[in-house]
Design a protein around this motif. Structure first.
Motif: not given
Length: 326
Positions: A239-240, A272-275, A318-326
């Protein structure tokens, strides 16, 4: 004119997952098709050039995502199976088990054979790891289904489930690493390492719960206690690293592909998603510790329910964050 069909090089089950290619053509008698003649090409006919360069960035991303999804689904299937065997919301967990097993099976077939934008395994190493996972998954699937049907939570059965679940996770992790490394080699500018790290997070959420549940069943207590701490630590480290980045020189224990650099996250939506992820994860971790510390059936079941509900929230975030990372 007769048509010759070429079946391109793909993993072939009867050859233990080795890449194979075939030629086929129809056999006619008086203009009527009466059969098909097919021949397997010899290994030396395989092209020297690799198929890897022809895979697009989107295909790499989809392959990494699907392999990560498999890891998560196998761990989730094991988790809901154990929850049902513990007597927690039995019917709900049995239904969830059936659905999750179906999703895991479909996902594995997609990566082994190729599907839509997911390419067939581009290297023999990836094919071998995927086939290894599939072979063990077929055994685990049947073992858990029979155990649920017979209500058999014996030491022998649960020990076998533990070993198979972990072996599948190891094989899929190896496949995921190979996908990421192949993607980096083919297209150094794509964010394949970040995809791999973020995808692994979702599987760790369920894996640490599986380890906690095995401890409560008194199965491999010492091993699973160490693994539980390892899974929690790996999630927090990743995460970090996703947020703050990682230099090539850093090789933290528990890191995915340690020694490979990660860029710092700067996008506001991703942050924000990762928070949300780490906030819910802290609460979920506390619930898992309550599972381990429970001294009554009622408190154990309540903690298992809470941890599962929070785990699903963490996975969704985490799925939301993954979409941002993609």
């Amino acid at each position: 004119a007769d048509v010759i069909t070429v079946i391109d090089w793909k993993p072939y089950g009867p050859s233990f997952g080795a890449l194979a290619s075939f030629l086929s053509t129809g056999i006619k008698k008086n203009g009527t098709l009466v059969g098909v003649f097919a021949t397997q090409l010899p290994p030396e006919a395989k092209p020297i050039c690799s198929v890897v360069p022809s895979i697009t960035a989107q295909q790499w991303q989809d392959a990494v995502a699907e392999t990560g999804k498999q890891r998560m689904l196998v761990q989730k299937a094991t988790r809901v199976y154990l929850q049902a065997m513990k007597g927690v919301d039995v019917e709900t967990n049995r239904i969830d088990f059936v659905l999750t097993v179906g999703d895991a099976t479909d996902s594995m077939r997609k990566t082994m054979k190729g599907y839509d934008t997911i390419p067939a395994p581009p290297t023999q190493a990836i094919a071998n790891f995927l086939l290894e996972a599939w072979d063990q998954w077929e055994v685990l699937d049947q073992e858990m289904k029979l155990s649920l049907e017979l209500k058999d939570a014996s030491f022998t059965v649960l020990s076998k489930v533990m070993k198979l679940s972990r072996a599948i996770d190891d094989a899929l992790n190896a496949a995921l690493e190979q996908y990421v490394l192949s993607a980096v080699a083919a297209q150094p500018t794509i964010r394949s390492i970040i995809w791999g790290v973020s995808q692994r997070q979702a599987s760790l959420v369920h894996r640490m719960a599986v380890e906690a549940l095995f401890i409560r069943f008194d199965i491999g207590v010492d091993v699973n206690t160490a693994r539980f701490a390892e899974s929690v630590g790996a999630f927090e480290v990743a995460h970090w690293e996703l947020l703050e980045g990682r230099s090539v020189s850093v090789q933290t224990l528990g890191s995915f592909l340690a020694g490979r650099a990660l860029q710092r996250t700067t996008d506001a939506c991703t942050l924000n998603a990762m928070e949300d992820v780490i906030s819910k994860f802290a609460t979920m971790k506390a619930s898992l510790h309550e599972v381990l510390a429970s001294n009554t059936t009622a408190s154990e079941h309540a903690a298992i329910r809470a941890a599962y509900q929070l785990g699903n929230v963490v996975s969704d975030n985490m799925a939301t964050a993954i979409n941002f990372y993609a």
